[in-house]
Design a protein around this motif. Structure first.
Motif, short mmCIF file in Angstrom:
data_model
loop_
_atom_site.label_atom_id
_atom_site.label_comp_id
_atom_site.label_asym_id
_atom_site.label_seq_id
_atom_site.Cartn_x
_atom_site.Cartn_y
_atom_site.Cartn_z
N SER A 1 18.45 1.86 -18.96
CA SER A 1 17.79 0.79 -19.72
C SER A 1 18.45 -0.53 -19.37
N TYR B 1 13.30 1.42 -10.88
CA TYR B 1 14.61 2.07 -10.78
C TYR B 1 14.44 3.59 -10.89
N SER C 1 12.75 -1.61 -14.50
CA SER C 1 13.19 -0.31 -15.02
C SER C 1 12.36 0.84 -14.45
#
Length: 298
Positions: A156, A138, A135
């Motif tokens: 998420s 990203y 995450s």
């Protein structure tokens, strides 16, 4: 007064006997924590069974809305797929006990080798580390792939841990995910062709595809839109497989022999790195070419 004298004598004794000092400090620390340490008994033992492959699979949560909010291209956005691969690569680089990873759309599966002892094989530790690394990567790499699209809200990913005791089980799991990639991408390719090029509404496209099989969708794509599905990019049809490979890096180094002048020599070093593949992982060929992925079944 007597208490003060006792404390003074005790300090003098401890100064002369550092070993006893360490023992007393350790005992004091244990006694200080003991009153509340019982709460650790409420923790659940989530140690993964030994001799099993540990699979951590991440899925984007509410990613349909996330894709719409950030103007992802349909049916496939190369920027989004590349960002997923870059984030997954970051996970492998952080956790080298991951032997192979496979991803498609908004999901990625990470397979820890069955002999791994990372985080003492605790499922919660493995899953949260993979999820947080993915995450954060990203978000961190977003600007490299979406330079003209600001990140409006954080993504998420939910995660799960599944154990597979045999090589056959693991191969079947990865085959399942790649088959899912093919089914979903074929549907989406036909669906968005009807909407973007066929003038259908999304409801009309959905109704048109209801009850169709793969052969029907292939025929629709070819006859109405001149699209040969087999010519679509393999990354769309087969997903992305990440493996560990080796690369040779050449550099120059100055050396000075004891009986000669300084000179430069070419030095080659082999370095481990993550490699990307868009290939079939259902058949035997892939596994024959990469025998080091699977560990022997006992």
């Amino acid at each position: 007064m007597q208490r003060l004298i006792t404390q003074t004598l005790l300090r003098r004794f401890l100064n002369k006997c550092p070993t006893h000092t360490d023992r007393l400090i350790s005992l004091s620390a244990r006694m200080a924590k003991s009153k509340f340490e019982y709460v650790r008994n409420f923790e659940i033992d989530d140690t993964c069974l030994r001799n099993c492959y540990i699979v951590v699979r991440l899925d984007g949560r509410n990613f349909h809305k996330f894709a719409e909010d950030h103007n992802f291209l349909k049916p496939n956005d190369d920027r989004a797929l590349a960002l997923m691969v870059r984030s997954a690569t970051s996970v492998l680089e952080e956790l080298e006990d991951i032997n192979i990873a496979y991803g498609q759309s908004d999901e990625f599966s990470f397979i820890f080798k069955r002999s791994s002892t990372w985080f003492r094989r605790r499922a919660s530790k493995l899953m949260t580390h993979v999820a947080s690394q993915f995450s954060s990567s990203y978000v961190f790499y977003w600007g490299e792939f979406f330079s003209d699209q600001p990140l409006l809200h954080p993504p998420s990913f939910d995660g799960r841990v599944v154990l597979y005791p045999s090589n056959r089980n693991l191969r079947d799991y990865l085959s399942w995910r790649q088959a899912d990639c093919h089914i979903n991408n074929l549907y989406n390719t036909a669906f968005w062709a009807l909407v973007q090029r066929g003038g259908c509404t999304t409801a009309q496209a959905e109704e048109r595809l209801k009850g169709t099989v793969a052969a029907d969708k292939n025929e629709l794509l070819f006859s109405e839109f001149n699209i040969n599905y087999n010519n679509e990019p393999s990354a769309y049809r087969k997903g992305t497989t990440l493996l560990w490979g080796r690369t040779d890096e050449a550099s120059t180094k100055k050396i000075k022999p004891s009986n000669g002048d300084e000179r430069q020599v070419l030095v080659t070093r082999s370095r481990r790195q993550v490699t990307t593949h868009h290939c079939d992982i259902i058949g035997d060929q892939f596994w024959d070419e990469h025998p080091d992925i699977l560990e022997p079944d006992d």
